[in-house]
Design a protein around this motif. Sequence first.
Motif, PDB file in Angstrom:
ATOM      1  N   GLY A 173      -8.106  -4.443   8.666  1.00 56.00           N
ATOM      2  CA  GLY A 173      -7.441  -5.169   9.761  1.00 56.00           C
ATOM      3  C   GLY A 173      -5.951  -5.344   9.556  1.00 56.00           C
ATOM      4  O   GLY A 173      -5.374  -6.400   9.852  1.00 56.00           O
ATOM      5  N   ILE A 174      -5.315  -4.290   9.041  1.00 58.94           N
ATOM      6  CA  ILE A 174      -3.894  -4.382   8.675  1.00 58.94           C
ATOM      7  C   ILE A 174      -3.013  -4.514   9.928  1.00 58.94           C
ATOM      8  O   ILE A 174      -3.210  -3.797  10.921  1.00 58.94           O
ATOM      9  CB  ILE A 174      -3.481  -3.132   7.852  1.00 58.94           C
ATOM     10  CG1 ILE A 174      -4.237  -3.082   6.521  1.00 58.94           C
ATOM     11  CG2 ILE A 174      -1.969  -3.086   7.648  1.00 58.94           C
ATOM     12  CD1 ILE A 174      -4.006  -4.243   5.584  1.00 58.94           C
ATOM     13  N   ASP A 175      -2.053  -5.440   9.857  1.00 54.37           N
ATOM     14  CA  ASP A 175      -1.063  -5.616  10.930  1.00 54.37           C
ATOM     15  C   ASP A 175       0.264  -4.962  10.589  1.00 54.37           C
ATOM     16  O   ASP A 175       1.002  -4.530  11.473  1.00 54.37           O
ATOM     17  CB  ASP A 175      -0.776  -7.115  11.155  1.00 54.37           C
ATOM     18  CG  ASP A 175      -2.020  -7.899  11.496  1.00 54.37           C
ATOM     19  OD1 ASP A 175      -2.665  -7.553  12.501  1.00 54.37           O
ATOM     20  OD2 ASP A 175      -2.342  -8.851  10.751  1.00 54.37           O
ATOM     21  N   VAL A 176       0.613  -4.992   9.288  1.00 55.62           N
ATOM     22  CA  VAL A 176       1.946  -4.535   8.864  1.00 55.62           C
ATOM     23  C   VAL A 176       1.817  -3.698   7.592  1.00 55.62           C
ATOM     24  O   VAL A 176       1.104  -4.088   6.659  1.00 55.62           O
ATOM     25  CB  VAL A 176       2.879  -5.735   8.548  1.00 55.62           C
ATOM     26  CG1 VAL A 176       4.247  -5.246   8.077  1.00 55.62           C
ATOM     27  CG2 VAL A 176       3.036  -6.637   9.737  1.00 55.62           C
ATOM     28  N   LEU A 177       2.503  -2.561   7.568  1.00 56.05           N
ATOM     29  CA  LEU A 177       2.613  -1.739   6.357  1.00 56.05           C
ATOM     30  C   LEU A 177       4.022  -1.925   5.800  1.00 56.05           C
ATOM     31  O   LEU A 177       5.000  -1.789   6.535  1.00 56.05           O
ATOM     32  CB  LEU A 177       2.380  -0.270   6.730  1.00 56.05           C
ATOM     33  CG  LEU A 177       2.806   0.789   5.706  1.00 56.05           C
ATOM     34  CD1 LEU A 177       1.937   0.729   4.452  1.00 56.05           C
ATOM     35  CD2 LEU A 177       2.723   2.190   6.328  1.00 56.05           C
ATOM     36  N   VAL A 178       4.104  -2.229   4.499  1.00 56.98           N
ATOM     37  CA  VAL A 178       5.416  -2.332   3.848  1.00 56.98           C
ATOM     38  C   VAL A 178       5.534  -1.194   2.844  1.00 56.98           C
ATOM     39  O   VAL A 178       4.655  -1.026   1.979  1.00 56.98           O
ATOM     40  CB  VAL A 178       5.606  -3.683   3.125  1.00 56.98           C
ATOM     41  CG1 VAL A 178       7.021  -3.768   2.541  1.00 56.98           C
ATOM     42  CG2 VAL A 178       5.340  -4.849   4.055  1.00 56.98           C
ATOM     43  N   THR A 179       6.591  -0.406   2.957  1.00 55.46           N
ATOM     44  CA  THR A 179       6.764   0.753   2.084  1.00 55.46           C
ATOM     45  C   THR A 179       8.247   0.978   1.808  1.00 55.46           C
ATOM     46  O   THR A 179       9.099   0.602   2.611  1.00 55.46           O
ATOM     47  CB  THR A 179       6.155   2.016   2.729  1.00 55.46           C
ATOM     48  OG1 THR A 179       6.393   3.139   1.875  1.00 55.46           O
ATOM     49  CG2 THR A 179       6.745   2.312   4.099  1.00 55.46           C
ATOM     50  N   LYS A 180       8.526   1.573   0.667  1.00 53.97           N
ATOM     51  CA  LYS A 180       9.887   2.050   0.406  1.00 53.97           C
ATOM     52  C   LYS A 180      10.002   3.461   0.976  1.00 53.97           C
ATOM     53  O   LYS A 180       9.000   4.189   1.016  1.00 53.97           O
ATOM     54  CB  LYS A 180      10.146   2.082  -1.095  1.00 53.97           C
ATOM     55  CG  LYS A 180      10.051   0.709  -1.720  1.00 53.97           C
ATOM     56  CD  LYS A 180      10.596   0.670  -3.132  1.00 53.97           C
ATOM     57  CE  LYS A 180       9.619   1.078  -4.166  1.00 53.97           C
ATOM     58  NZ  LYS A 180       9.924   0.588  -5.517  1.00 53.97           N
ATOM     59  N   ASN A 181      11.209   3.873   1.341  1.00 55.78           N
ATOM     60  CA  ASN A 181      11.369   5.229   1.871  1.00 55.78           C
ATOM     61  C   ASN A 181      11.455   6.216   0.701  1.00 55.78           C
ATOM     62  O   ASN A 181      12.507   6.763   0.388  1.00 55.78           O
ATOM     63  CB  ASN A 181      12.577   5.366   2.797  1.00 55.78           C
ATOM     64  CG  ASN A 181      12.501   6.670   3.578  1.00 55.78           C
ATOM     65  OD1 ASN A 181      11.822   7.613   3.150  1.00 55.78           O
ATOM     66  ND2 ASN A 181      13.165   6.746   4.714  1.00 55.78           N
ATOM     67  N   SER A 182      10.280   6.439   0.087  1.00 57.11           N
ATOM     68  CA  SER A 182      10.211   7.318  -1.082  1.00 57.11           C
ATOM     69  C   SER A 182      10.334   8.782  -0.683  1.00 57.11           C
ATOM     70  O   SER A 182      10.840   9.597  -1.446  1.00 57.11           O
ATOM     71  CB  SER A 182       8.878   7.101  -1.804  1.00 57.11           C
ATOM     72  OG  SER A 182       8.767   5.760  -2.206  1.00 57.11           O
ATOM     73  N   GLY A 183       9.860   9.126   0.498  1.00 57.58           N
ATOM     74  CA  GLY A 183       9.865  10.523   0.922  1.00 57.58           C
ATOM     75  C   GLY A 183       8.727  11.296   0.270  1.00 57.58           C
ATOM     76  O   GLY A 183       7.994  10.764  -0.570  1.00 57.58           O
ATOM     77  N   GLY A 184       8.579  12.563   0.688  1.00 56.86           N
ATOM     78  CA  GLY A 184       7.545  13.425   0.110  1.00 56.86           C
ATOM     79  C   GLY A 184       6.280  13.422   0.955  1.00 56.86           C
ATOM     80  O   GLY A 184       5.985  12.462   1.658  1.00 56.86           O
ATOM     81  N   GLU A 185       5.553  14.519   0.861  1.00 58.63           N
ATOM     82  CA  GLU A 185       4.349  14.689   1.684  1.00 58.63           C
ATOM     83  C   GLU A 185       3.122  13.983   1.114  1.00 58.63           C
ATOM     84  O   GLU A 185       2.183  13.672   1.839  1.00 58.63           O
ATOM     85  CB  GLU A 185       4.049  16.184   1.869  1.00 58.63           C
ATOM     86  CG  GLU A 185       4.978  16.869   2.859  1.00 58.63           C
ATOM     87  CD  GLU A 185       5.093  16.096   4.167  1.00 58.63           C
ATOM     88  OE1 GLU A 185       4.066  15.779   4.793  1.00 58.63           O
ATOM     89  OE2 GLU A 185       6.244  15.780   4.561  1.00 58.63           O
ATOM     90  N   LEU A 186       3.118  13.714  -0.206  1.00 60.95           N
ATOM     91  CA  LEU A 186       1.899  13.207  -0.849  1.00 60.95           C
ATOM     92  C   LEU A 186       1.493  11.821  -0.354  1.00 60.95           C
ATOM     93  O   LEU A 186       0.333  11.453  -0.411  1.00 60.95           O
ATOM     94  CB  LEU A 186       2.061  13.172  -2.376  1.00 60.95           C
ATOM     95  CG  LEU A 186       2.369  14.512  -3.047  1.00 60.95           C
ATOM     96  CD1 LEU A 186       2.423  14.355  -4.557  1.00 60.95           C
ATOM     97  CD2 LEU A 186       1.323  15.558  -2.667  1.00 60.95           C
ATOM     98  N   THR A 187       2.463  11.046   0.107  1.00 56.43           N
ATOM     99  CA  THR A 187       2.136   9.689   0.564  1.00 56.43           C
ATOM    100  C   THR A 187       2.609   9.423   1.998  1.00 56.43           C
ATOM    101  O   THR A 187       2.654   8.282   2.426  1.00 56.43           O
ATOM    102  CB  THR A 187       2.751   8.620  -0.385  1.00 56.43           C
ATOM    103  OG1 THR A 187       4.160   8.848  -0.482  1.00 56.43           O
ATOM    104  CG2 THR A 187       2.137   8.686  -1.770  1.00 56.43           C
TER     105      THR A 187
END
Length: 253
Positions: free
Chosen positions: A195-209
């Motif tokens: 039931g996720i509302d928000v994803l927090v991520t760094k702009n790491s780049g790359g296709e794997l993630t």
Amino acid sequence: MGEGRILLLGGTGEARELAGELVSAGIPVVSSLAGRVRDPRLPVGDVRIGGFGGVDGLVAWLREHEISGVVDATHPFAQTMTDHAAAAAQRLGTPLLRLRRPPWEPDVDDSWQLVSDIGAAARTVGRLADTPDGLRVFLTTGRQDVAAFSDLADAWFLIRVVDPPTGALPPRHQILRSRGPYDLDRERDLMRDNGIDVLVTKNSGGELTRAKLTAAAELGIRVVMVQRPPEPAVGETVGTTSAAVDWVVSLST
Ligand code: NAP
């Protein structure tokens, strides 16, 4: 390249790939890892593990090991190591290259809230969490950045990490230990099931993630995207391992 070796600052898939290519080409290289991950995927060739002891320590190490060029292929958010490499290379006049995977760019369906650093990401989540329904957050910024969210009692966090975080944790959370790559179906299921509302991520780049961003767009999940830190003015930057191999080869010609 003279008679020296290349120091390859690693901790990324790109660094492992580059180590493989340099070893295959018969170029002397030593890879360096910080030693943060308990069971790291090791590159081929010579490897050293652990910090150098700041800029002075790195300068001494470069001298002692007769390093003729440094390739900084650390993660785009490993800002201290990147700054130290630039300072040491400048002090010794050692050629320096950064290998950086290109950052993610938003697709048309993506709606990202850009923030400058992890503190700004935590403040943004804090503002969003101020709702009667509570906020469910998927936190994928890595274990060293979890503590920034530890004051946020109004949100629940699904915290995905390779190794467990050692610092302060937000009061309501679940730890999910795993290591990429991740595919779109699994990312979609994970976010929907929780039931996720928000994803927090760094702009790491790359296709794997990257799949988490596509899944978030499909599910209408808001993305808080931490922008990359600035790069030092010293040295050059390339985006591919083949360009990095060319640079290393060019040192000897
Ligand atoms: P950081 O904050 O930039 O560096 C902190 C200190 O760790 C450095 O001053 C250095 O210690 C040591 N260090 C960092 N990278 C090193 C390396 N490759 N070899 C030897 N020492 C290193 O680093 P970080 O963000 O904690 O990242 C640590 C490692 O994890 C890096 O290799 C990076 O590529 C990898 N990584 C980082 C992230 C991320 O989100 N930050 C994500 C995935 C992988 P001394 O001052 O003692 O030399």
